[in-house]
Design a protein around this motif. Structure first.
Motif, PDB file in Angstrom:
ATOM      1  N   GLU A 254     -10.700 -13.427 -23.816  1.00  0.00           N
ATOM      2  CA  GLU A 254     -10.852 -12.853 -22.467  1.00  0.00           C
ATOM      3  C   GLU A 254      -9.920 -11.661 -22.368  1.00  0.00           C
ATOM      4  OE1 GLU A 254     -11.533 -11.619 -19.248  1.00  0.00           O
ATOM      5  OE2 GLU A 254     -12.391 -13.623 -18.964  1.00  0.00           O
ATOM      6  N   ASP A 255     -10.457 -10.497 -21.973  1.00  0.00           N
ATOM      7  CA  ASP A 255      -9.619  -9.289 -21.947  1.00  0.00           C
ATOM      8  C   ASP A 255      -8.835  -9.122 -20.652  1.00  0.00           C
ATOM      9  OD1 ASP A 255     -12.270  -8.878 -20.923  1.00  0.00           O
ATOM     10  OD2 ASP A 255     -11.773  -6.759 -20.701  1.00  0.00           O
ATOM     11  N   GLU A 256      -9.266  -9.783 -19.597  1.00  0.00           N
ATOM     12  CA  GLU A 256      -8.496  -9.667 -18.346  1.00  0.00           C
ATOM     13  C   GLU A 256      -7.331 -10.650 -18.396  1.00  0.00           C
ATOM     14  OE1 GLU A 256     -11.226  -9.493 -14.744  1.00  0.00           O
ATOM     15  OE2 GLU A 256     -12.581  -9.329 -16.453  1.00  0.00           O
TER      16      GLU A 256
ATOM     17  N   ASP B 206     -15.522 -14.714 -23.272  1.00  0.00           N
ATOM     18  CA  ASP B 206     -15.959 -13.777 -22.239  1.00  0.00           C
ATOM     19  C   ASP B 206     -17.080 -12.920 -22.819  1.00  0.00           C
ATOM     20  OD1 ASP B 206     -16.011 -12.251 -19.921  1.00  0.00           O
ATOM     21  OD2 ASP B 206     -14.424 -10.907 -20.615  1.00  0.00           O
TER      22      ASP B 206
ATOM     23  N   MET C 289     -18.163  -9.707 -21.523  1.00  0.00           N
ATOM     24  CA  MET C 289     -17.782  -8.291 -21.521  1.00  0.00           C
ATOM     25  C   MET C 289     -16.391  -8.130 -22.112  1.00  0.00           C
ATOM     26  SD  MET C 289     -20.476  -7.039 -20.183  1.00  0.00           S
ATOM     27  CE  MET C 289     -20.149  -5.383 -19.578  1.00  0.00           C
TER      28      MET C 289
ATOM     29  N   LYS D 118     -17.827 -16.515 -13.544  1.00  0.00           N
ATOM     30  CA  LYS D 118     -16.583 -16.153 -12.854  1.00  0.00           C
ATOM     31  C   LYS D 118     -16.886 -15.690 -11.436  1.00  0.00           C
ATOM     32  CE  LYS D 118     -15.330 -13.501 -16.496  1.00  0.00           C
ATOM     33  NZ  LYS D 118     -14.528 -12.558 -17.297  1.00  0.00           N
TER      34      LYS D 118
HETATM   35 CA    CA Z   1     -14.128  -9.056 -19.652  1.00  0.00          CA
END
Ligand code: CA
Length: 217
Positions: A8-10, A52, A54, A100
């Motif tokens: 997950e990038d966030e 995730d 994206m 989400k």
């Molecule tokens: Ca993302």
């Protein structure tokens, strides 16, 4: 220990997931883009991946094709609730997906259920002074078997699987009784209080003011 890779990038979401999974007793490793995830997967073994869609560099769908031959269960995390995205994820081999924003209890339930499907959960849970055999649904303290009703057992397991998390009466009701909570808290209170008394956890399952209960271990 069950090992989970969170891709997950966030960072705020990643941290939230990691903190809660660790609290629930999982070993968690975080990767913040698809390339880093692939690198980590080459080096370490995992029982489950939260992925995730994206992502920078390599997105979740592309990474899924890389993961598929490894036969590690995957739960997609998606901001998109559209049917085509869900179908695409599942068709690529994902076991489940979470849209989400999701509630932590929902995340833990999905994780638990996917792991169970893959028989990756341990059937013997040792929590504080109790041993719970989820195969035979038997609860013991030392050699003494504690007899619980079905509802009490389900309640205990709900607390154990969400330890150190405050559970709303509404949530407890919906999970255990399966219907919509109509604001009458007495059913939940009665059962929780009887259950914790039976197992001697009056000090461990605490009342959370205006919320419900929390198992503190
Ligand atoms: Ca993302």
């Amino acid at each position: 220990m069950t090992r989970i890779l969170v891709v997950e990038d966030e960072t705020s979401i990643s941290n939230l997931i990691a903190v809660n999974l660790r609290r629930a007793g999982y070993h968690v490793v975080c990767a913040y883009d698809g390339m880093a995830a692939a690198d980590t997967l080459e080096k370490e073994k995992f029982d489950l991946i939260l992925l995730d869609v994206m992502l920078p560099k390599v997105d979740g769908y592309e990474l899924m094709e890389y993961i598929a031959p490894m036969e590690i269960p995957v739960i997609f995390l998606t901001a998109k609730a559209s049917v085509t995205d869900r179908v695409k994820g599942l068709r690529l081999g994902a076991d489940d997906y979470l849209t989400k924003p999701f509630e932590i209890i929902e995340l833990l339930a999905r994780v638990e259920s996917v792991l169970r499907r893959y028989h990756k959960t341990e059937s013997i849970l040792k929590v504080a002074d109790l041993t719970i055999d989820t195969g035979s649904r038997m609860v013991r303290r030392g050699d003494t078997v504690i007899n619980l009703t079905k509802k009490e057992y389900d309640l205990l397991l709900l607390f154990v699987r969400n330890k150190n998390i405050a559970l709303y009466r509404e949530t407890i009701y919906e999970r255990i009784w399966g219907g919509e909570y109509m604001g009458d808290s007495r059913t939940v209170d009665l059962h929780v209080q009887r259950m914790r008394k039976k197992i001697g956890w009056e000090q461990k399952i605490v009342t959370v003011y205006k919320v419900g209960y929390r198992l503190e271990v």
